[in-house]
Write a protein that holds these residues in place. Sequence first.
Motif, PDB file in Angstrom:
ATOM      1  N   SER A 101       0.455  -1.292  -0.036  1.00  0.00           N
ATOM      2  CA  SER A 101      -0.061  -0.096   0.101  1.00  0.00           C
ATOM      3  C   SER A 101       1.021   1.171   0.088  1.00  0.00           C
ATOM      4  CB  SER A 101      -0.923   0.041   1.130  1.00  0.00           C
ATOM      5  OG  SER A 101      -1.705   1.010   1.113  1.00  0.00           O
ATOM      6  N   GLY A 102       2.093   1.163   1.010  1.00  0.00           N
ATOM      7  CA  GLY A 102       2.992   2.485   0.808  1.00  0.00           C
ATOM      8  C   GLY A 102       3.427   2.522  -0.679  1.00  0.00           C
ATOM      9  N   GLN A 103       3.917   1.526  -1.215  1.00  0.00           N
ATOM     10  CA  GLN A 103       4.321   1.579  -2.481  1.00  0.00           C
ATOM     11  C   GLN A 103       3.194   2.243  -3.659  1.00  0.00           C
ATOM     12  OE1 GLN A 103       6.346  -2.013  -3.945  1.00  0.00           O
ATOM     13  NE2 GLN A 103       7.259  -2.338  -1.890  1.00  0.00           N
ATOM     14  N   ALA A 104       2.240   1.918  -3.377  1.00  0.00           N
ATOM     15  CA  ALA A 104       0.963   2.207  -4.343  1.00  0.00           C
ATOM     16  C   ALA A 104       1.019   3.840  -3.963  1.00  0.00           C
ATOM     17  CB  ALA A 104      -0.304   1.491  -3.963  1.00  0.00           C
ATOM     18  N   GLY A 105       1.065   4.147  -2.991  1.00  0.00           N
ATOM     19  CA  GLY A 105       1.252   5.639  -2.515  1.00  0.00           C
ATOM     20  C   GLY A 105       2.336   6.559  -3.535  1.00  0.00           C
ATOM     21  N   THR A 106       3.214   5.839  -3.455  1.00  0.00           N
ATOM     22  CA  THR A 106       4.381   6.548  -4.366  1.00  0.00           C
ATOM     23  C   THR A 106       4.169   6.239  -5.731  1.00  0.00           C
ATOM     24  OG1 THR A 106       6.198   5.690  -3.115  1.00  0.00           O
ATOM     25  CG2 THR A 106       6.903   5.938  -5.134  1.00  0.00           C
ATOM     26  N   ALA A 107       3.392   5.362  -6.239  1.00  0.00           N
ATOM     27  CA  ALA A 107       2.930   5.426  -7.621  1.00  0.00           C
ATOM     28  C   ALA A 107       1.919   6.198  -7.924  1.00  0.00           C
ATOM     29  CB  ALA A 107       2.401   3.950  -8.154  1.00  0.00           C
ATOM     30  N   VAL A 108       1.055   6.679  -7.083  1.00  0.00           N
ATOM     31  CA  VAL A 108       0.215   7.580  -7.355  1.00  0.00           C
ATOM     32  C   VAL A 108       0.619   8.948  -7.154  1.00  0.00           C
ATOM     33  CG1 VAL A 108      -1.797   8.984  -6.044  1.00  0.00           C
ATOM     34  CG2 VAL A 108      -1.864   6.208  -6.131  1.00  0.00           C
TER      35      VAL A 108
END
Length: 276
Positions: A101-108
């Motif tokens: 989820s933290g990595q997804a935040g980076t992608a966003v």
Amino acid sequence: MTLVRRALATLAGVTALVLLVTGPAAADPGPPPSSMTSLGDSITRGFNACGWYVDCTSRSFSTGDDSTVNSHYLRIRRANSAINGRNNNAARTGAKSADLSGQAGTAVSQGAGYVTILIGANDACTSSESTMTSPAAFRTNIDSALTRLKSGLPNAKIYVISIPDVHRLWSVGKDSSSARTAWSLFGICQSILANPTSTAQADIDRRNRVRQRVVDFNGQLAAACAAYGANCRYDNNAVFSYPFTLAQLSTWDYFHPNTAGQQTLATISYPAGYPW
């Protein structure tokens, strides 16, 4: 009119048969993306693909720019030069599904138009069988990350890749003294790689249970992607099913893909995703 009705009925029957055989058409993938971010763990970081226990993101199967690997990024760049230089690697060595989820935040935050996800090996490859992530917790973690992506990048194309078969890792390496030494010395994936030469039923059963956990994880990845909707594709176990060899593994740990392994990952995974 009777003949017309019969003709229409026949046509409808043929149409139904065609749909039954071919299935529904895949959603239009749209144009090749102009930016991408890769999420995952050490495999996506290219760990041990070019140096002693270091990340080698240039050789990542997903976002790397090494021509030998021929990554997703390079394949897309040939179709859309606008992606040039916009290949972000947000994966982290050692990451588990809880970190996604933290990595997804980076992608966003990067505004990615295409996101690859390869996660879960570290959820199964733990210090012992008892410390593996449960399928339920794994699914919760995946759903959390996908929800974040869908909210922040509603138009992005998401590609979820199956976890490699860790049981095959044991199978191709168990007869190599170098592999066995590395596995033991560095404590690699002991849930399945402990006692690698043992033929005791308890060890056979343990290995099979760990493999089943990976199968369960992949089932959750497929279901989570299906629930996401048309902008998510799963590789239909293309990577899990691939019979990789010892020659495709780093000789430093006999666990991570070497350059040839990263090239193979790109070759196997890319065609199973979006047809750009």
